[in-house]
Design a protein around this motif. Sequence first.
Motif, PDB file in Angstrom:
ATOM      1  N   ARG A  16       5.588  15.341  20.971  1.00  0.00           N
ATOM      2  CA  ARG A  16       4.207  15.777  21.184  1.00  0.00           C
ATOM      3  C   ARG A  16       3.201  14.663  20.905  1.00  0.00           C
ATOM      4  O   ARG A  16       2.051  14.762  21.296  1.00  0.00           O
ATOM      5  CB  ARG A  16       3.888  16.980  20.301  1.00  0.00           C
ATOM      6  N   ARG A  17       3.648  13.589  20.225  1.00  0.00           N
ATOM      7  CA  ARG A  17       2.725  12.513  19.848  1.00  0.00           C
ATOM      8  C   ARG A  17       2.959  11.225  20.641  1.00  0.00           C
ATOM      9  O   ARG A  17       2.384  10.196  20.315  1.00  0.00           O
ATOM     10  CB  ARG A  17       2.865  12.232  18.348  1.00  0.00           C
ATOM     11  N   ILE A  18       3.794  11.293  21.689  1.00  0.00           N
ATOM     12  CA  ILE A  18       4.052  10.093  22.502  1.00  0.00           C
ATOM     13  C   ILE A  18       2.741   9.500  23.012  1.00  0.00           C
ATOM     14  O   ILE A  18       2.521   8.294  22.938  1.00  0.00           O
ATOM     15  CB  ILE A  18       5.031  10.400  23.653  1.00  0.00           C
ATOM     16  N   ASP A  19       1.856  10.332  23.518  1.00  0.00           N
ATOM     17  CA  ASP A  19       0.586   9.827  24.046  1.00  0.00           C
ATOM     18  C   ASP A  19      -0.308   9.265  22.939  1.00  0.00           C
ATOM     19  O   ASP A  19      -1.124   8.379  23.198  1.00  0.00           O
ATOM     20  CB  ASP A  19      -0.153  10.912  24.816  1.00  0.00           C
ATOM     21  N   GLN A  20      -0.189   9.765  21.729  1.00  0.00           N
ATOM     22  CA  GLN A  20      -0.996   9.232  20.627  1.00  0.00           C
ATOM     23  C   GLN A  20      -0.598   7.799  20.275  1.00  0.00           C
ATOM     24  O   GLN A  20      -1.396   7.058  19.714  1.00  0.00           O
ATOM     25  CB  GLN A  20      -0.887  10.126  19.394  1.00  0.00           C
ATOM     26  N   ALA A  21       0.628   7.411  20.596  1.00  0.00           N
ATOM     27  CA  ALA A  21       1.077   6.042  20.338  1.00  0.00           C
ATOM     28  C   ALA A  21       0.671   5.085  21.457  1.00  0.00           C
ATOM     29  O   ALA A  21       0.745   3.868  21.280  1.00  0.00           O
ATOM     30  CB  ALA A  21       2.600   6.022  20.159  1.00  0.00           C
ATOM     31  N   TRP A  22       0.236   5.617  22.594  1.00  0.00           N
ATOM     32  CA  TRP A  22      -0.095   4.778  23.742  1.00  0.00           C
ATOM     33  C   TRP A  22      -1.141   3.695  23.429  1.00  0.00           C
ATOM     34  O   TRP A  22      -0.963   2.554  23.850  1.00  0.00           O
ATOM     35  CB  TRP A  22      -0.530   5.633  24.929  1.00  0.00           C
ATOM     36  N   PRO A  23      -2.231   3.962  22.717  1.00  0.00           N
ATOM     37  CA  PRO A  23      -3.192   2.877  22.464  1.00  0.00           C
ATOM     38  C   PRO A  23      -2.567   1.674  21.757  1.00  0.00           C
ATOM     39  O   PRO A  23      -2.881   0.528  22.097  1.00  0.00           O
ATOM     40  CB  PRO A  23      -4.258   3.540  21.586  1.00  0.00           C
ATOM     41  N   SER A  53       0.820  -1.199   0.000  1.00  0.00           N
ATOM     42  CA  SER A  53       0.000   0.000   0.000  1.00  0.00           C
ATOM     43  C   SER A  53       0.859   1.256   0.000  1.00  0.00           C
ATOM     44  O   SER A  53       1.933   1.299   0.587  1.00  0.00           O
ATOM     45  CB  SER A  53      -0.881   0.005   1.246  1.00  0.00           C
ATOM     46  N   ASP A  54       0.350   2.289  -0.658  1.00  0.00           N
ATOM     47  CA  ASP A  54       1.033   3.584  -0.601  1.00  0.00           C
ATOM     48  C   ASP A  54       0.298   4.528   0.347  1.00  0.00           C
ATOM     49  O   ASP A  54       0.556   5.708   0.391  1.00  0.00           O
ATOM     50  CB  ASP A  54       1.147   4.202  -1.991  1.00  0.00           C
ATOM     51  N   ARG A  55      -0.609   3.977   1.150  1.00  0.00           N
ATOM     52  CA  ARG A  55      -1.355   4.826   2.075  1.00  0.00           C
ATOM     53  C   ARG A  55      -0.646   5.019   3.407  1.00  0.00           C
ATOM     54  O   ARG A  55      -1.134   5.697   4.283  1.00  0.00           O
ATOM     55  CB  ARG A  55      -2.759   4.281   2.303  1.00  0.00           C
ATOM     56  N   PHE A  56       0.527   4.427   3.578  1.00  0.00           N
ATOM     57  CA  PHE A  56       1.301   4.535   4.808  1.00  0.00           C
ATOM     58  C   PHE A  56       2.600   5.286   4.574  1.00  0.00           C
ATOM     59  O   PHE A  56       3.157   5.246   3.476  1.00  0.00           O
ATOM     60  CB  PHE A  56       1.671   3.146   5.346  1.00  0.00           C
ATOM     61  N   SER A  57       3.092   5.922   5.618  1.00  0.00           N
ATOM     62  CA  SER A  57       4.427   6.517   5.591  1.00  0.00           C
ATOM     63  C   SER A  57       5.079   6.277   6.949  1.00  0.00           C
ATOM     64  O   SER A  57       4.407   6.139   7.966  1.00  0.00           O
ATOM     65  CB  SER A  57       4.361   8.010   5.276  1.00  0.00           C
ATOM     66  N   VAL A  58       6.413   6.215   6.951  1.00  0.00           N
ATOM     67  CA  VAL A  58       7.178   6.005   8.182  1.00  0.00           C
ATOM     68  C   VAL A  58       7.775   7.339   8.599  1.00  0.00           C
ATOM     69  O   VAL A  58       8.350   8.048   7.774  1.00  0.00           O
ATOM     70  CB  VAL A  58       8.287   4.951   7.981  1.00  0.00           C
ATOM     71  N   LYS A  59       7.621   7.658   9.891  1.00  0.00           N
ATOM     72  CA  LYS A  59       8.108   8.933  10.420  1.00  0.00           C
ATOM     73  C   LYS A  59       8.678   8.728  11.812  1.00  0.00           C
ATOM     74  O   LYS A  59       8.202   7.869  12.556  1.00  0.00           O
ATOM     75  CB  LYS A  59       6.948   9.938  10.538  1.00  0.00           C
ATOM     76  N   PRO A  60       9.655   9.551  12.200  1.00  0.00           N
ATOM     77  CA  PRO A  60      10.087   9.520  13.607  1.00  0.00           C
ATOM     78  C   PRO A  60       8.933   9.987  14.495  1.00  0.00           C
ATOM     79  O   PRO A  60       8.169  10.884  14.123  1.00  0.00           O
ATOM     80  CB  PRO A  60      11.242  10.523  13.664  1.00  0.00           C
ATOM     81  N   LEU A  61       8.809   9.381  15.655  1.00  0.00           N
ATOM     82  CA  LEU A  61       7.791   9.802  16.614  1.00  0.00           C
ATOM     83  C   LEU A  61       8.214  11.128  17.224  1.00  0.00           C
ATOM     84  O   LEU A  61       9.326  11.272  17.722  1.00  0.00           O
ATOM     85  CB  LEU A  61       7.609   8.744  17.711  1.00  0.00           C
ATOM     86  N   ASP A  62       7.337  12.079  17.167  1.00  0.00           N
ATOM     87  CA  ASP A  62       7.550  13.406  17.740  1.00  0.00           C
ATOM     88  C   ASP A  62       7.150  13.366  19.219  1.00  0.00           C
ATOM     89  O   ASP A  62       6.181  12.712  19.582  1.00  0.00           O
ATOM     90  CB  ASP A  62       6.659  14.386  16.964  1.00  0.00           C
ATOM     91  N   ASP A  72      -2.658   7.930   5.981  1.00  0.00           N
ATOM     92  CA  ASP A  72      -2.836   9.273   5.426  1.00  0.00           C
ATOM     93  C   ASP A  72      -3.523  10.223   6.408  1.00  0.00           C
ATOM     94  O   ASP A  72      -3.304  11.419   6.370  1.00  0.00           O
ATOM     95  CB  ASP A  72      -3.677   9.210   4.145  1.00  0.00           C
ATOM     96  N   HIS A  73      -4.339   9.683   7.283  1.00  0.00           N
ATOM     97  CA  HIS A  73      -5.092  10.482   8.243  1.00  0.00           C
ATOM     98  C   HIS A  73      -4.306  10.796   9.506  1.00  0.00           C
ATOM     99  O   HIS A  73      -4.814  11.457  10.401  1.00  0.00           O
ATOM    100  CB  HIS A  73      -6.380   9.751   8.615  1.00  0.00           C
ATOM    101  N   GLY A  74      -3.047  10.295   9.611  1.00  0.00           N
ATOM    102  CA  GLY A  74      -2.198  10.571  10.762  1.00  0.00           C
ATOM    103  C   GLY A  74      -2.296   9.566  11.890  1.00  0.00           C
ATOM    104  O   GLY A  74      -1.591   9.684  12.887  1.00  0.00           O
TER     105      GLY A  74
END
Length: 151
Positions: A13-20, A2-11, A55-57
């Motif tokens: 500010r987004r540590i808590d967004q990765a918690w789930p 799929s081209d709907r994904f991208s790999v990025k370093p975790l910022d 794509d939606h973050g």
Amino acid sequence: MSDRFSVKPLDRRRIDQAWPLVQTGRAAHDRDAWRHYAAALMDLPDGGIHTVEGDHGYIHGLYAFQALPSPRHGRVLQVDMFLAMDLIEPEAAIDLLLEDMDRVAGHLDCGAVHLHLPQREGVGAGVSMALARALEHGHHREDLRLCRPLG
């Protein structure tokens, strides 16, 4: 793939967004332990956390890493947390993370990637799929971890 994904370093500010995702994979005891672990890795010059995002973050997967000395490989990219969850295309998220590990390992002059997969009861098919994809990607069992020699 799929081209709907991208790999990025975790910022930070987004540590808590990765918690789930971390919680689903039972990779940390609680949110504070996750926050501490993530911040500590981000402070290392040869360490960090990379995510695969749609794509939606939304974070569909992540891996945490640090480069360490190894008597067998010179330097290794030690990956202690490798989690990916996607109901539609789980292979795509996993494959992108595996490919990114190789890229990061090469950038950090590592001779191999050592990949630790969680083996707790109840983690289920996601671990089995991650293990199968990692083996297909060239990792092999070495002691109690997977190893993918580079070069």
